[in-house]
Design a protein around this motif. Structure first.
Motif, mmCIF file in Angstrom:
data_model
loop_
_atom_site.group_PDB
_atom_site.id
_atom_site.type_symbol
_atom_site.label_atom_id
_atom_site.label_comp_id
_atom_site.label_asym_id
_atom_site.label_seq_id
_atom_site.Cartn_x
_atom_site.Cartn_y
_atom_site.Cartn_z
ATOM 1 N N ALA A 145 75.697 46.724 50.444
ATOM 2 C CA ALA A 145 75.652 47.665 49.135
ATOM 3 C C ALA A 145 74.466 48.274 48.765
ATOM 4 C CB ALA A 145 76.280 46.603 48.291
ATOM 5 N N ALA A 146 73.156 47.293 48.928
ATOM 6 C CA ALA A 146 71.844 47.896 48.457
ATOM 7 C C ALA A 146 71.555 49.110 49.236
ATOM 8 C CB ALA A 146 70.806 46.814 48.693
ATOM 9 N N PHE A 147 72.127 49.206 50.501
ATOM 10 C CA PHE A 147 71.606 50.155 51.541
ATOM 11 C C PHE A 147 72.505 51.389 51.150
ATOM 12 C CE2 PHE A 147 68.792 47.136 53.649
ATOM 13 C CZ PHE A 147 67.628 47.495 53.219
ATOM 14 N N SER A 169 75.689 45.272 41.646
ATOM 15 C CA SER A 169 74.315 45.624 40.842
ATOM 16 C C SER A 169 73.292 46.263 41.728
ATOM 17 C CB SER A 169 73.649 44.621 40.154
ATOM 18 O OG SER A 169 73.119 43.405 40.720
ATOM 19 N N GLU A 170 73.462 45.768 42.975
ATOM 20 C CA GLU A 170 72.386 46.355 44.227
ATOM 21 C C GLU A 170 73.019 47.726 44.243
ATOM 22 O OE1 GLU A 170 69.878 45.335 45.475
ATOM 23 O OE2 GLU A 170 69.928 43.248 45.034
ATOM 24 N N ALA A 171 74.202 48.049 44.455
ATOM 25 C CA ALA A 171 74.803 49.429 44.572
ATOM 26 C C ALA A 171 74.362 50.469 43.283
ATOM 27 C CB ALA A 171 76.386 49.498 44.751
ATOM 28 N N HIS A 172 74.426 49.996 42.121
ATOM 29 C CA HIS A 172 74.079 50.944 40.963
ATOM 30 C C HIS A 172 72.604 51.122 41.015
ATOM 31 C CE1 HIS A 172 78.047 50.894 38.954
ATOM 32 N NE2 HIS A 172 77.860 49.648 38.736
ATOM 33 N N ALA A 173 71.922 49.881 41.480
ATOM 34 C CA ALA A 173 70.202 50.256 41.782
ATOM 35 C C ALA A 173 69.874 51.054 42.870
ATOM 36 C CB ALA A 173 69.774 48.728 41.882
ATOM 37 N N GLY A 174 70.825 51.170 43.944
ATOM 38 C CA GLY A 174 70.446 52.043 44.820
ATOM 39 C C GLY A 174 70.805 53.539 44.468
ATOM 40 N N ALA A 175 71.776 53.607 43.510
ATOM 41 C CA ALA A 175 72.023 55.112 43.284
ATOM 42 C C ALA A 175 70.971 55.469 42.200
ATOM 43 C CB ALA A 175 73.536 54.955 42.388
ATOM 44 N N LYS A 176 70.195 54.757 41.266
ATOM 45 C CA LYS A 176 69.462 55.182 40.681
ATOM 46 C C LYS A 176 68.120 55.463 41.433
ATOM 47 C CE LYS A 176 70.839 52.501 36.513
ATOM 48 N NZ LYS A 176 70.894 51.248 36.149
ATOM 49 N N ARG A 177 67.877 54.754 42.450
ATOM 50 C CA ARG A 177 66.653 54.747 43.331
ATOM 51 C C ARG A 177 66.798 56.094 44.109
ATOM 52 N NH1 ARG A 177 67.217 49.915 45.145
ATOM 53 N NH2 ARG A 177 68.207 50.550 47.054
ATOM 54 N N SER A 178 67.850 56.509 44.632
ATOM 55 C CA SER A 178 68.100 57.547 45.432
ATOM 56 C C SER A 178 69.246 58.444 44.947
ATOM 57 C CB SER A 178 68.677 57.061 46.728
ATOM 58 O OG SER A 178 67.590 56.177 47.413
ATOM 59 N N PRO A 179 68.832 59.416 43.901
ATOM 60 C CA PRO A 179 70.031 60.264 43.441
ATOM 61 C C PRO A 179 70.666 60.942 44.262
ATOM 62 C CG PRO A 179 68.009 60.174 42.189
ATOM 63 C CD PRO A 179 67.594 59.510 43.223
ATOM 64 N N GLU A 180 69.904 61.456 45.502
ATOM 65 C CA GLU A 180 70.539 62.332 46.437
ATOM 66 C C GLU A 180 71.627 61.480 47.303
ATOM 67 O OE1 GLU A 180 67.233 59.929 48.526
ATOM 68 O OE2 GLU A 180 67.663 61.030 46.618
ATOM 69 N N ALA A 182 73.680 59.321 45.688
ATOM 70 C CA ALA A 182 74.922 58.799 44.481
ATOM 71 C C ALA A 182 76.217 58.839 45.171
ATOM 72 C CB ALA A 182 74.630 59.754 43.431
ATOM 73 N N GLN A 183 76.684 59.800 45.815
ATOM 74 C CA GLN A 183 77.943 59.736 46.248
ATOM 75 C C GLN A 183 78.418 58.427 47.162
ATOM 76 O OE1 GLN A 183 79.064 63.289 48.252
ATOM 77 N NE2 GLN A 183 81.121 63.098 48.247
ATOM 78 N N LYS A 184 77.552 58.250 48.160
ATOM 79 C CA LYS A 184 77.824 57.040 48.891
ATOM 80 C C LYS A 184 77.887 55.915 47.917
ATOM 81 C CE LYS A 184 73.460 56.399 51.518
ATOM 82 N NZ LYS A 184 72.764 56.284 52.752
ATOM 83 N N TYR A 185 76.764 55.817 47.180
ATOM 84 C CA TYR A 185 76.719 54.470 46.495
ATOM 85 C C TYR A 185 78.185 54.216 45.595
ATOM 86 C CZ TYR A 185 71.949 53.157 47.809
ATOM 87 O OH TYR A 185 70.934 52.739 48.603
ATOM 88 N N ALA A 186 78.448 55.466 45.254
ATOM 89 C CA ALA A 186 79.720 55.565 44.306
ATOM 90 C C ALA A 186 81.037 55.103 44.995
ATOM 91 C CB ALA A 186 80.134 56.929 44.007
#
Length: 199
Positions: A145-147, A169-180, A182-186
């Motif tokens: 999830a984090a990656f 929370s790891e997925a949400h943090a990843g989306a913030k860290r890498s906005p580009e 965001a789709q895969k984290y969603a």
């Protein structure tokens, strides 16, 4: 002799590996590059050479990797060499946290490439590896999830990984860290919501 054995192992020449061993080469001797024949054969994914070395007494728990930070099983899992992983498991290689960095083979198999190594993950799970085993305070699912490993998150959930608030929370943090990304984290978040974890 150690260099000849190492070269044969690196090349995947199982017959030459056997010849060097018959000639008296020490099975776990380090070559000039400070790596053993087993380490090099595993790294290159040469399953038959790995089989010959283990049959000759190579230590499946020895240090491996360029900096000696891994074990043969961690190295094979990281590169997705599924056949080699199976041979190492059959030789009694441990599956929990190991090596100088306390890496967990399942985590490495799940996160090493864009999609992880699905076949290697399945093999490890078939061999009874703990799907919720922790590496540095995170389970394989939480690492995936984090990656942002969408397919691996789905695979681990399907195989019985425990969905957790931490994975979300790891997925949400990843989306913030890498906005580009965001789709895969969603998509990871969606998979965790579908598994019953709520924000």
């Amino acid at each position: 002799m150690a260099d000849g054995l190492a070269q044969a192992a690196r090349d995947g020449d199982a017959a030459a590996v056997a010849q060097w061993l018959d000639a008296g080469a020490e099975v776990d001797a380090l070559s000039m590059t400070r790596r053993s024949a087993l380490d090099l054969a595993v790294h290159a994914g040469h399953s038959e050479a790995v089989r010959v070395l283990l049959a000759a007494g190579a230590d499946p728990q020895q240090r491996a990797g360029e900096y000696g930070e891994l074990t043969p099983l961690c190295l094979a899992a990281m590169y997705g060499h599924t056949a080699v992983v199976e041979i190492l498991l059959d030789a009694g290689a441990p599956t929990g946290a190991q090596g100088r960095m306390n890496y967990v083979p399942l985590v490495l198999a799940a996160t090493a490439t864009e999609h992880g190594h699905p076949q290697t993950v399945d093999l490890l799970l078939r061999h009874g590896v703990d799907i919720n085993g922790v590496m540095k305070d995170k389970t394989p699912l939480e690492w995936a999830a984090a990656f942002g490993k969408v397919q691996m998150v789905h695979q681990l959930l399907a195989r019985g990984a425990t969905p957790t608030a931490k994975a979300l929370s790891e997925a949400h943090a990843g989306a913030k860290r890498s906005p580009e990304a965001a789709q895969k984290y969603a998509l990871v978040v969606d998979a965790l919501h579908a598994a019953g974890i709520e924000d």
